[in-house]
Scaffold this motif. Sequence first.
Motif, PDB file in Angstrom:
ATOM      1  N   ALA A 105      72.670   4.670  54.971  1.00  0.00           N
ATOM      2  CA  ALA A 105      73.492   4.227  54.382  1.00  0.00           C
ATOM      3  C   ALA A 105      72.926   2.874  53.764  1.00  0.00           C
ATOM      4  O   ALA A 105      73.407   2.529  52.602  1.00  0.00           O
ATOM      5  N   GLU A 106      72.233   2.393  54.394  1.00  0.00           N
ATOM      6  CA  GLU A 106      71.348   1.113  53.711  1.00  0.00           C
ATOM      7  C   GLU A 106      70.524   1.413  52.558  1.00  0.00           C
ATOM      8  O   GLU A 106      70.209   0.725  51.651  1.00  0.00           O
ATOM      9  N   VAL A 107      69.907   2.583  53.024  1.00  0.00           N
ATOM     10  CA  VAL A 107      68.838   2.840  51.849  1.00  0.00           C
ATOM     11  C   VAL A 107      69.484   3.482  50.611  1.00  0.00           C
ATOM     12  O   VAL A 107      69.232   2.947  49.400  1.00  0.00           O
ATOM     13  N   ALA A 108      70.828   4.157  50.828  1.00  0.00           N
ATOM     14  CA  ALA A 108      71.706   4.591  49.601  1.00  0.00           C
ATOM     15  C   ALA A 108      72.262   3.316  48.942  1.00  0.00           C
ATOM     16  O   ALA A 108      72.460   3.277  47.822  1.00  0.00           O
ATOM     17  N   ASP A 109      72.603   2.284  49.787  1.00  0.00           N
ATOM     18  CA  ASP A 109      72.977   0.923  49.063  1.00  0.00           C
ATOM     19  C   ASP A 109      72.062   0.364  48.217  1.00  0.00           C
ATOM     20  O   ASP A 109      72.251  -0.015  47.094  1.00  0.00           O
ATOM     21  N   LEU A 110      70.786   0.374  48.746  1.00  0.00           N
ATOM     22  CA  LEU A 110      69.664  -0.198  47.904  1.00  0.00           C
ATOM     23  C   LEU A 110      69.613   0.554  46.581  1.00  0.00           C
ATOM     24  O   LEU A 110      69.571  -0.035  45.459  1.00  0.00           O
ATOM     25  N   ILE A 148      61.785  -0.941  39.160  1.00  0.00           N
ATOM     26  CA  ILE A 148      62.975  -0.432  39.520  1.00  0.00           C
ATOM     27  C   ILE A 148      62.736   1.046  39.623  1.00  0.00           C
ATOM     28  O   ILE A 148      63.272   1.743  40.645  1.00  0.00           O
ATOM     29  N   ALA A 149      62.276   1.646  38.615  1.00  0.00           N
ATOM     30  CA  ALA A 149      62.129   3.041  38.686  1.00  0.00           C
ATOM     31  C   ALA A 149      61.280   3.630  39.837  1.00  0.00           C
ATOM     32  O   ALA A 149      61.466   4.519  40.628  1.00  0.00           O
ATOM     33  N   GLU A 177      62.360   5.862  43.660  1.00  0.00           N
ATOM     34  CA  GLU A 177      61.905   6.880  44.095  1.00  0.00           C
ATOM     35  C   GLU A 177      60.937   6.521  45.513  1.00  0.00           C
ATOM     36  O   GLU A 177      60.366   7.351  46.010  1.00  0.00           O
ATOM     37  N   PHE A 178      60.907   5.314  45.833  1.00  0.00           N
ATOM     38  CA  PHE A 178      60.005   4.863  47.021  1.00  0.00           C
ATOM     39  C   PHE A 178      60.787   5.441  48.264  1.00  0.00           C
ATOM     40  O   PHE A 178      61.770   5.531  48.730  1.00  0.00           O
ATOM     41  N   LEU A 223      51.558  -1.514  43.230  1.00  0.00           N
ATOM     42  CA  LEU A 223      52.817  -1.637  43.227  1.00  0.00           C
ATOM     43  C   LEU A 223      53.616  -0.978  44.505  1.00  0.00           C
ATOM     44  O   LEU A 223      54.766  -1.464  44.850  1.00  0.00           O
ATOM     45  N   ASP A 224      53.294   0.157  45.025  1.00  0.00           N
ATOM     46  CA  ASP A 224      53.578   0.617  46.224  1.00  0.00           C
ATOM     47  C   ASP A 224      53.611  -0.491  47.510  1.00  0.00           C
ATOM     48  O   ASP A 224      54.538  -0.339  48.071  1.00  0.00           O
TER      49      ASP A 224
END
Length: 380
Positions: free
Chosen positions: A17-22, A53-54, A58-59, A280-281
């Motif tokens: 849920a936290e990942v989805a919120d991000l 952001i892009a 996908e991270f 960037l990663d």
Amino acid sequence: MNTALDIRPFSVSVSHAEVADLRERLSRTRLPLAAPVDDWDAGTPNHYLREAIAAWQEFDWSAAQERLNAHPQFTTEIDGQTIHFLHIRSQHEDATPLLLAHTYPGSAVDYLDLIDRLTDPEAHGGRAEDAFHLVIPDAPGYGFSQPLASAGWTVGKVAAAYDRLMRGLGYERYGVHGSDNGAMVARELGLLAPEGLLGLHVLQLFSFPSGDPAEFEKLEPQDYAGLEHMQWFQSVGGYNAMNSSRPQTVAVGLSDSPVGLLAYSELFASFGNGTSLVPLDRILLEVSVNWFANAASGMSRSYLENARADAAAEGEPRVNHAPTGVAVFADDFQTIRVFAERDNDNIVHWSRFDEGGHYAALERPDELAGDIRAFFAGLR
């Protein structure tokens, strides 16, 4: 003093849920109107943020979390504050204990690429006798050392807590390496001079002109270039003033907007006027950890605590007498040796590197690990 600590195992556990919120927040990002020229001149540019952001959407956080949890992690309490840390012992039992103190706006993840290089030097061109047992804490208010339980966590108080941590882990002798905020903590350990401190290796010694004209007579051409870089950084370091005066105000935006936190973490991408080599990663991993830990207020407040302590200090600057090593990377803050030796009278190791900058652990881990090994080998 009783050094016993209650050490508790810890693992990073961020819910789906936290990942989805991000990701949902990232999808709704409203960027500012671009500057007339969309470059780094006035701050983090839109073109960088769009790319970041892009990539962040996908991270692979699950892979990142797995990488973090591959290393033994723990929490303990010191002076009422939860401190999270990695503790990785080398296969060589007689390895040298080493504490790694991280940057702003970083955390213990600054040093993930150094772990194998320092605990298993033979696999990276080193010798078994150069191995280290590593302790890598999140400073109070950073990373997973949350929540910040009280005011007053200056670099001096953090240094004392780190000494308590090392002794609580059974290390009566140890060394320390640090960069940025971590370099200041390392120097504070030198000033504290606890029994068994082997020495400190840092990427910066923040020593400045005293006003004595005689100091300038000893400067070399590269020192004047360092002064120019220092002046440039003061002109773009607006976050210093914000963090040192209104950290809770700025933390509102950083805690509510992941892109705000990313933009405010511009040092990873722009320190040295656009010369940063941090991939960037790695930046996204650093910012993700501080996003999921909701660390913005604690990180920012550390500047306020140090500013207030500096304002209250009286008398001449204290001199660090501990054995000290300095590694100066080309695109970092340039430590000026004349000033540094005035404030640190036992500098026994000095290296310069043609590539790399403020975040050398993320940019040039091989070179940094080699320099750390060389410094502490010289103390044996």
